[in-house]
Every structure is written in C-alpha cells, then in structure tokens.
Design an enzyme around this catalytic site. Structure first.
Site, PDB file in Angstrom:
ATOM      1  N   LYS A 123      -2.508  -3.909 -14.922  1.00  0.00           N
ATOM      2  CA  LYS A 123      -3.025  -3.914 -13.544  1.00  0.00           C
ATOM      3  C   LYS A 123      -3.488  -2.514 -13.190  1.00  0.00           C
ATOM      4  CE  LYS A 123      -1.712  -5.036  -8.808  1.00  0.00           C
ATOM      5  NZ  LYS A 123      -0.817  -5.795  -7.939  1.00  0.00           N
ATOM      6  N   ASP A 228       3.799 -10.073   1.113  1.00  0.00           N
ATOM      7  CA  ASP A 228       2.526 -10.733   0.789  1.00  0.00           C
ATOM      8  C   ASP A 228       2.847 -11.979  -0.041  1.00  0.00           C
ATOM      9  OD1 ASP A 228      -0.176 -10.993   0.925  1.00  0.00           O
ATOM     10  OD2 ASP A 228      -0.652  -9.408  -0.500  1.00  0.00           O
TER      11      ASP A 228
HETATM   12  P1  ADP Z   1      -3.510  -7.483  -6.032  1.00  0.00           P
HETATM   13  O1  ADP Z   1      -2.422  -6.525  -5.735  1.00  0.00           O
HETATM   14  O2  ADP Z   1      -4.810  -6.793  -6.105  1.00  0.00           O
HETATM   15  O3  ADP Z   1      -3.487  -8.669  -5.145  1.00  0.00           O
HETATM   16  P2  ADP Z   1      -2.198  -9.055  -8.082  1.00  0.00           P
HETATM   17  O4  ADP Z   1      -1.053  -8.355  -8.724  1.00  0.00           O
HETATM   18  O5  ADP Z   1      -1.849 -10.049  -7.045  1.00  0.00           O
HETATM   19  O6  ADP Z   1      -3.248  -8.012  -7.526  1.00  0.00           O
HETATM   20  O7  ADP Z   1      -3.037  -9.748  -9.227  1.00  0.00           O
HETATM   21  C1  ADP Z   1      -4.266 -10.409  -8.989  1.00  0.00           C
HETATM   22  C2  ADP Z   1      -4.350 -11.658  -9.835  1.00  0.00           C
HETATM   23  O8  ADP Z   1      -4.200 -11.317 -11.218  1.00  0.00           O
HETATM   24  C3  ADP Z   1      -3.231 -12.636  -9.524  1.00  0.00           C
HETATM   25  O9  ADP Z   1      -3.589 -13.543  -8.529  1.00  0.00           O
HETATM   26  C4  ADP Z   1      -2.991 -13.312 -10.847  1.00  0.00           C
HETATM   27  O10 ADP Z   1      -3.845 -14.395 -10.975  1.00  0.00           O
HETATM   28  C5  ADP Z   1      -3.386 -12.273 -11.886  1.00  0.00           C
HETATM   29  N1  ADP Z   1      -2.194 -11.598 -12.427  1.00  0.00           N
HETATM   30  C6  ADP Z   1      -1.637 -10.468 -11.962  1.00  0.00           C
HETATM   31  N2  ADP Z   1      -0.572 -10.101 -12.681  1.00  0.00           N
HETATM   32  C7  ADP Z   1      -0.427 -11.039 -13.631  1.00  0.00           C
HETATM   33  C8  ADP Z   1       0.507 -11.236 -14.693  1.00  0.00           C
HETATM   34  N3  ADP Z   1       1.505 -10.392 -14.922  1.00  0.00           N
HETATM   35  N4  ADP Z   1       0.349 -12.305 -15.471  1.00  0.00           N
HETATM   36  C9  ADP Z   1      -0.661 -13.186 -15.258  1.00  0.00           C
HETATM   37  N5  ADP Z   1      -1.561 -13.060 -14.286  1.00  0.00           N
HETATM   38  C10 ADP Z   1      -1.471 -12.012 -13.471  1.00  0.00           C
HETATM   39 MG    MG Z   2      -2.033 -10.162  -5.040  1.00  0.00          MG
END
Ligand code: ADP
Ligand code: MG
Length: 539
Positions: A123, A228
């Site tokens: 991320k 959130d």
């Molecule tokens: P933000 O903080 O920008 O909202 P997120 O952590 O919610 O970011 O991640 C955005 C999207 O990426 C999530 O909705 C999910 O679909 C995907 N995602 C994030 N982390 C993971 C993970 N560890 N495994 C699988 N999918 C993930």
């Molecule tokens: Mg998110």
C-alpha cells in the site's frame, strides 16, 4: 489502474539514489530544492550531480520546477516510490512488483512478491498531493512546513497504519498480517476475498452483520475505533468471514468525539445491510455497551512507531487528556484570533484614550462595541479561512500499466491479476450530510466532502465461490473519514491563520485610509461631538 513502473530500479546507480535521497532530505524544508543544495547534501561535484539530476527528471523520478524566486527539483510520487521500494527490496521484503489491485481514497495498492514468490499487498499512501503542488508558487521555502507536505503526511499515514495493524494482528484481530513498512509504503498480507462493497448476495446476512458489529465492539473494548468501518474496508472470504483493512484514521475511545465516530461506524454497517441485503436488525451496539478489556490505544501510543506523531501532538488522544480534542483546537483557533484582536483592541484603546482622555469615559462603551463588532467579523473570517484551508486537501492520482516486473529482471508471477480492479473508498453508508457532520469537529466534514465515482463489481456466490459481474454505480463519499489526521489540518490552519491575520493587520495599519484605528477614532470623535451637541442643545 496498472503497474508501478519499476524497470528503472534495475538501472539506477548508487549515485542516482544518493541524489534522490538528497532531494528527499532537502524537501524537509524546501518545496523546491535548489541544485546546489542537492549537490552539497549528496556530496557530489556540481557537474556530476547536474547530469544525474537531468537523468532523474527524464525518468520522472524528479520534477524540475521554476518559480519567480527559486528553481530546483522536487521528488515526484514515482521518485518517492522508488526510494521506498529500494529500501524494501534491499531488506529482501519484496523482490517483484505486480499489478495494481486497488485504488483507495488516498492510496494505491499493488501486488508484490518476495524471492520465494510469496505474494503480499503493497500500500502506497498518497496524501495531500494536489493541494501542495498548487501552493508551490506561493512559497519556495517552507520553514517548519515539512509537517504538512505530502511526503510527511504519507509517511505518517504508513507508520500509523503499520502500528495499528501490528497491534491488532498480535491480538488476533481479523486484519492482514503486517510485514514491513518504509516511508509511505506498507507491505502486508494479501487478503484473499472480495471487498464487501462488491458482494451482492450472501447466504446469511444476519451472521455477517453480527460478526461485523461484534468486531466494532471488540475494537472498542480494546480502546479503539476504526473510524472508517465500511464496506470498502472489509474483505469477505468465501466463508463469509471478514478481514478489516485501512487503519490510518483509527482513534482511541478516549477521543472526545469517540462516541460520534463509533456511532458512525455502526451506522455504516446498518445502512449498508439495509440497502444491499434488505436486512435490518433492532440489535446494534451503542457506545455505552463498551466494556474496556485493555488499552491498545495506550499501548500503540507508547510504541516507538508513533513517537514522531506524538511529538507533533497529533496521534491518538491519550485517555484523560484533552489535547487532541477538536473542540479544544477550535477554541484555540478562536483564542488565537481573539488574542490577536485583543492586542489590536488594547492598542486601539490606548490611542483612543490618548485622543479622548479629556472627554472622560463617554466613548468607552462605544469603543468596546466597535471592537466587539470587529472581533466578531475577524472571527467569522478566521473561521471561513479555516474552512477554505481544509478544503485545499485533495486526493491524488493513479498509476498506469500492468504486468509484473522483478527488480532483478527474473521474477514472474502468473496469477498476479487475480485480484482485479477494485472500487475506490468512501463508505456506501448514506448517512445524510447533516447527520454525518460531527458538530464539534472543524474540518472533518470538509475533508470528507469528496465527490467521487466508483466502479463497482458485483460478486455473486456460485456454489460456495463468488463470481463477478460488472456494474457501475456512483457513490458519494459521505460516510467515510479522511485519513488525513484532522489535527494536522487544524495545526496547519492555525499557523496559517495567525500568520495571515498578522499580515492583514500589518497591511491595515500601513494603509492610512483603511486603518482601523483611524476609523475608530473618527467614530469616537463623532460620538463625542454628537453627545456634546446634545448637551449644548439641552442647555
Ligand atoms: P485507502 O486507505 O486508500 O482507502 P485501503 O487500505 O482501503 O486504501 O485499500 C484500498 C483497496 O485495496 C481496498 O478496498 C481493497 O480492495 C484493496 N486492498 C487493500 N489492502 C488489501 C490487502 N491487504 N489485501 C487485499 N486487498 C487489499
Ligand atoms: Mg479504504
């Protein structure tokens, strides 16, 4: 969505990274770092440094910028990504980068793999990008403002996310396993499943609903509120068990607005289940149901990860402390404005007294009324400015491309695209805007006001497995909380505000006609004159 172009990682020399790092260091207090400064930080000869700078610009890892007062370089997102990836790959945490699989509100998510071809999610936090670029012409040197830069904000978000994820994972909460982090990048377990927002049908909504509510309560019993908790931050596996993701905005249950955030999380789930699965339950947790078992909030606050955040006074609100209280901050903001005004008032009084001392105190009340009026207008303009400042924050852009590239040019991952393009963030829970507004928060509502369209895929379970059908729907992000720490924004506003007010005052003082003192003096003189006339009239 696509890939992160990491090809250049293979070709960049030590000098390139040295120069990139030098720019990063220079950006701690410069928005645009002059070439001479870069050369001296990198300890390279100017000629050699310039050549490398040009190459880095060519590969879009740096951007050359020129304003009226300064010319130099700044890191691009790609440049910052490269620095983080380089560190993570030298720690052998990751070896190859695959497809982008998600775009969040303030992040890009990629699939990565280590040398054993084990896959993870990477991320990359992207905070405050646009707004800072738009400010670039106004200031080249930002003394202590590195605290507001996108580099700083993104780094803090990653650090915070890792700290929470680790603490929760250690306590066996259903969250991805944290692997490592560097700068704005967090490497974590790749969760198999689908975001809840993509799930159209489920066998037992009641069971999932109650599992999610239990999770909210369990978090709160550990002293934490997700902040959130919505269908975008919950990944459902084939057995309909949820994994919670996305933690930078988490807060303590001791936060003064904790109840409001808690209720909002609960409402998001309630609303989502009602809309999507037509499932409504009379049972839902309230803030009073919380029975504190342990204080993860305090534990996290005590870890080294968050030391820097604590120093900046922008972490979780430590239990019993009012320091993080947004209300306190609003008051501080108002107090600051008032102090400024008091100064003005006292100065004004002195000059009025000098002028009218012989006329006694007849004008004092009037003078106070004037200054009162002035202070009210100053305050409202201050608060308006606060709103404008908060509205500056915008989310960033996406990367493009596809396929997996190994840093060492060898690794390939066949099924990297398994997890496909995903919807953005925001929380489908349609809490009405006015309901969504926490009355005691200054800018969270402004931060949350992002109109976004999300492409959504429906997931329908077929014989125990989910399949996807495409559907497009637009969702307005009202239920979600921005991951930019509101305290940071407030600090920024406060600093800017007092500065702006000072310069406005200075200007006014210098302007003769517009001089506030003159105006007040004139009014006072008139008052005195008219009261004297009245005395004369009545004999
Ligand atoms: P933000 O903080 O920008 O909202 P997120 O952590 O919610 O970011 O991640 C955005 C999207 O990426 C999530 O909705 C999910 O679909 C995907 N995602 C994030 N982390 C993971 C993970 N560890 N495994 C699988 N999918 C993930
Ligand atoms: Mg998110």
């Amino acid at each position: 969505m696509g890939k992160l172009n990491v090809v250049m990682l293979r070709y960049l020399s030590r000098e390139h990274f040295r120069v990139l790092t030098a720019v990063e260091m220079g950006m701690k207090n410069h928005e645009i770092v002059p070439a001479s400064l870069i050369a001296s930080i990198a300890n390279l000869k100017h000629g050699g440094c310039n050549k490398i700078l040009r190459e880095l610009v060519k590969h879009k890892l740096l951007a050359y910028e020129r304003t009226k007062t300064v010319q130099g370089y700044r890191l691009t997102n790609a440049g910052y990504d490269y620095l983080a990836l380089k560190t993570l790959s030298s720690r052998q945490v990751i070896n190859s980068v695959g497809n982008q699989m998600g775009v969040g509100k303030e992040s890009d998510i990629y699939i990565v793999a280590n040398t054993e071809e084990q896959q993870f999610a990477l991320k990359l936090h992207r905070l405050g990008r646009t707004s800072f670029r738009s400010l670039k012409n106004k200031r080249d040197y930002h003394k202590h403002r590195h605290k507001m830069s996108w580099l700083y904000l993104s780094r803090i978000a990653a650090m915070k996310e890792f700290a929470y994820m680790k603490a929760l994972h250690d306590r066996k909460f259903p969250v991805p396993k944290p692997i490592d982090y560097n700068r704005h990048a967090v490497v974590m377990e790749l969760v198999a499943g689908y975001p809840l927002c993509q799930v159209r049908q489920m066998e037992d909504p009641a069971a999932v609903y109650s599992e999610l509510m239990d999770l909210i309560v369990k978090l709160a019993n550990h002293g934490l509120i997700h902040g959130d908790f919505n269908e975008f931050n919950l990944i459902l596996d084939n057995d309909d068990h949820a994994t919670l993701i996305d933690f930078p905005q988490m807060m303590s249950t001791s936060h003064p607005n904790a109840e409001w955030y808690f209720d909002r999380d609960v409402n998001c789930i309630k609303e989502f289940f009602k809309k999507r699965f037509n499932y409504e339950s009379e049972l839902f947790p309230t803030f009073k149901d919380i029975r504190r078992e342990c204080s993860l909030d305090r534990e996290i606050a005590a870890t080294g990860y968050t030391k820097e955040m604590q120093e900046d006074g922008e972490l979780l609100c430590p239990p019993g402390s009012d320091e993080d209280d947004s209300t306190t901050e609003v008051l501080e903001l108002v107090e600051d404005a008032e102090n400024e005004l008091n100064f003005l008032i006292s100065e004004s009084r002195t000059s009025d007294n000098d002028l009218c001392s012989s006329e006694g105190e007849a004008d004092t009340a009037e003078s106070e009324e004037n200054t009162q009026r002035l202070s009210m207008s100053e305050l409202s303009s201050a608060l308006q400015k606060a709103g404008e400042q908060a509205a500056l924050w915008e989310p960033g852009e996406d990367a493009e491309g596809s396929a997996i590239i190994s840093f060492k040019g060898k690794g390939t991952i066949e099924n990297a695209a398994e997890v496909e393009n995903q919807a953005g963030q925001g929380g489908c829970c349609k809490v009405k805007e006015d309901e969504d507004e926490c009355p005691e928060l200054v800018d969270s509502s402004t931060l949350n006001e992002e109109f976004r369209h999300y492409s959504e895929e429906c997931v329908v379970p077929v014989a125990g497995h989910r399949t996807r059908t495409k559907s497009i729907s637009s969702v307005r992000s009202v239920g979600s909380c921005s991951t930019i720490p509101p305290e940071l924004v407030k600090q920024k506003i406060k600093r800017q505000l007092t500065k702006q007010q000072k310069s406005a005052l200075k200007q006014r003082l210098q302007k003769g006609e517009a001089n506030v003192y003159t105006k007040q003096r004139r009014e006072n003189m008139q008052n005195i004159k008219s009261s004297l006339d009245a005395v004369n009239f009545w004999g």
